[in-house]
Design a protein around this motif. Structure first.
Motif, short mmCIF file in Angstrom:
data_model
loop_
_atom_site.label_atom_id
_atom_site.label_comp_id
_atom_site.label_asym_id
_atom_site.label_seq_id
_atom_site.Cartn_x
_atom_site.Cartn_y
_atom_site.Cartn_z
N LEU A 191 0.85 -1.19 0.00
CA LEU A 191 0.00 0.00 0.00
C LEU A 191 0.89 1.24 0.00
O LEU A 191 1.52 1.57 1.01
CB LEU A 191 -0.92 0.00 1.22
CG LEU A 191 -1.87 -1.20 1.32
CD1 LEU A 191 -2.64 -1.17 2.63
CD2 LEU A 191 -2.83 -1.24 0.13
N ILE A 192 0.97 1.91 -1.13
CA ILE A 192 1.85 3.07 -1.31
C ILE A 192 1.00 4.33 -1.39
O ILE A 192 0.08 4.42 -2.21
CB ILE A 192 2.70 2.93 -2.59
CG1 ILE A 192 3.43 1.59 -2.60
CG2 ILE A 192 3.68 4.09 -2.69
CD1 ILE A 192 4.37 1.37 -1.43
N CYS A 193 1.31 5.29 -0.56
CA CYS A 193 0.56 6.55 -0.51
C CYS A 193 1.36 7.65 -1.21
O CYS A 193 2.35 8.15 -0.67
CB CYS A 193 0.29 6.95 0.94
SG CYS A 193 -0.67 5.73 1.87
N GLY A 194 0.96 8.01 -2.41
CA GLY A 194 1.60 9.10 -3.12
C GLY A 194 2.86 8.70 -3.86
O GLY A 194 3.16 7.50 -4.04
N THR A 195 3.62 9.72 -4.27
CA THR A 195 4.78 9.50 -5.14
C THR A 195 6.10 9.98 -4.56
O THR A 195 7.16 9.66 -5.10
CB THR A 195 4.55 10.22 -6.48
OG1 THR A 195 4.34 11.62 -6.24
CG2 THR A 195 3.33 9.65 -7.20
N LEU A 196 6.09 10.76 -3.50
CA LEU A 196 7.33 11.23 -2.90
C LEU A 196 8.04 10.09 -2.18
O LEU A 196 7.41 9.16 -1.67
CB LEU A 196 7.06 12.38 -1.92
CG LEU A 196 6.52 13.68 -2.52
CD1 LEU A 196 6.17 14.67 -1.42
CD2 LEU A 196 7.53 14.30 -3.49
N GLU A 197 9.37 10.19 -2.09
CA GLU A 197 10.16 9.15 -1.44
C GLU A 197 10.10 9.29 0.09
O GLU A 197 10.12 10.41 0.61
CB GLU A 197 11.62 9.23 -1.88
CG GLU A 197 11.86 8.79 -3.31
CD GLU A 197 11.57 7.30 -3.50
OE1 GLU A 197 11.95 6.51 -2.61
OE2 GLU A 197 10.97 6.95 -4.52
N PRO A 198 10.04 8.17 0.80
CA PRO A 198 10.09 8.25 2.27
C PRO A 198 11.50 8.57 2.76
O PRO A 198 12.48 8.37 2.03
CB PRO A 198 9.66 6.84 2.70
CG PRO A 198 10.05 5.96 1.56
CD PRO A 198 9.87 6.80 0.31
N GLY A 199 11.58 9.06 3.99
CA GLY A 199 12.87 9.35 4.59
C GLY A 199 13.58 8.09 5.04
O GLY A 199 13.08 6.97 4.88
#
Length: 348
Positions: free
Chosen positions: A15-23
């Motif tokens: 389950l991926i929320c959005g397109t920005l990379e996580p920290g």
């Protein structure tokens, strides 16, 4: 970035929320200096606790941070939000707890601040403790008022860079969309001014009607034993960033937490206390400032969209992490909540 470090409960289920990379950790402690601690009471009819968010390791009363509050729906009993909204600064750690634990948390923060700054209330002003709450009375005996100042202090003293998620601290007895809720967190990285910056969220998830939850892939989980009901829960969203911002900009960012909640299927019902507080670790304000004017960097307004996006994404992912990290729980009386993680495993 290592996928092991950025893996979150929701990402483990695809389950991926959005397109920005996580920290690097995909938690609120990706913001330099921020730490989190829990104190959990899970015994007998008690399913409750404190969660502490410490914005920087120094003296917060003497070195305040820019902050802002957005009340999405004000059915809540928090403390300290009026002054944060008026002055645009944060001067204590943030405590999250149950509705009847707010006063206890306030006293704990006052005593801690006075111990660090004996001049408070004597030769200088008083202190503005920030405590926010959700009602864990379905799973926990909230009338027992079992939390003590020592419990709040234990959460503050436990603060570190590793953030445990799910049914811990303030999230121990919380529910969301008819499933078990709790504490969740997520972060995002992006570039501004030729440098990498970060924004992160930590949520106390205790909201949403059974059947309303919408996953990022479009599925709509519904716990079998949970009946459709009025929206009477609450959610607290704490946002942190290392981008230099003024309080007005932080309020704009806090408002976008509502976008993340709406993606999940929430509509902020009449009885739901939905509150977002945002702070920046850049641009500290000295309590004993000698100059009449303060010079500081502030983000250009037309560059703020990436922070809006990061807010929506981290809020959405944090709520899912809170739910997926929480196992099924039985509580006071015959109360029980199913685990979203179990539902996902059955559907896999």
């Amino acid at each position: 970035m290592s996928s092991d470090l950025t893996q979150s409960p929701s990402r483990a289920h695809g389950l991926i929320c959005g397109t920005l990379e996580p920290g690097p950790r995909n938690t609120i402690t990706d913001i330099g200096g921020v730490s989190v601690g829990h104190r959990t009471l899970n015994t007998g009819d008690l399913r409750t606790g404190f969660t502490a968010i410490v914005p920087h390791p120094g003296n917060l009363f003497r070195e305040k941070l820019p902050a802002a509050v957005e009340v999405i729906n004000g059915f809540g009993k928090s403390a300290g939000l009026i002054q944060v909204d008026e002055l645009g600064t944060l001067e204590t750690p943030i405590l999250l707890t149950n509705t009847f634990g707010v006063g206890t948390g306030v006293n704990a923060l006052i005593r801690r601040s006075i111990a660090e700054n004996p001049e408070i209330g004597r030769s200088t002003g008083t202190i503005n403790p920030v405590v926010m709450e959700c009602n864990d009375g379905y799973l926990s005996d909230i009338q027992a008022m079992a939390l003590s100042e020592a419990d709040a202090e234990a959460a503050l003293n436990a603060a570190g860079s590793t953030v445990e998620q799910g049914s811990v601290g303030a999230g121990t007895g919380m529910s969301a969309f008819g499933f078990k809720g709790g504490i969740g967190t997520a972060s995002r990285v992006f570039e501004l001014g030729g440098r990498q910056h970060r924004l992160a969220a930590l949520v106390l998830a205790n909201f949403g009607r059974p059947g309303d939850l919408v996953l990022p892939d479009g599925r709509r989980p519904h716990p079998k034993e949970a009946r459709q009901s009025e929206e009477r829960g609450s959610v607290i969203v704490v946002l942190a960033t290392d981008v230099p911002l003024e309080s007005r900009q932080l309020k704009r960012i806090a408002r976008r937490a509502g976008a993340g909640l709406a993606r999940l299927g929430a509509f902020y019902g009449n009885g739901s206390g939905d509150i977002a507080l945002a702070f920046s670790t850049a641009g500290r304000t000295a309590h004993f400032e000698e100059s009449d004017f303060i010079a500081r960097d502030v983000l250009r307004e037309d560059k703020i969209d990436v922070l809006f996006q990061a807010t929506a994404e981290t809020t959405q992912e944090s709520v899912l992490n809170a739910m997926i990290a929480s196992p099924a729980m039985r509580g006071r009386g015959r109360s029980k909540r199913a685990s979203l993680a179990d539902w996902l495993r059955v559907q896999a």
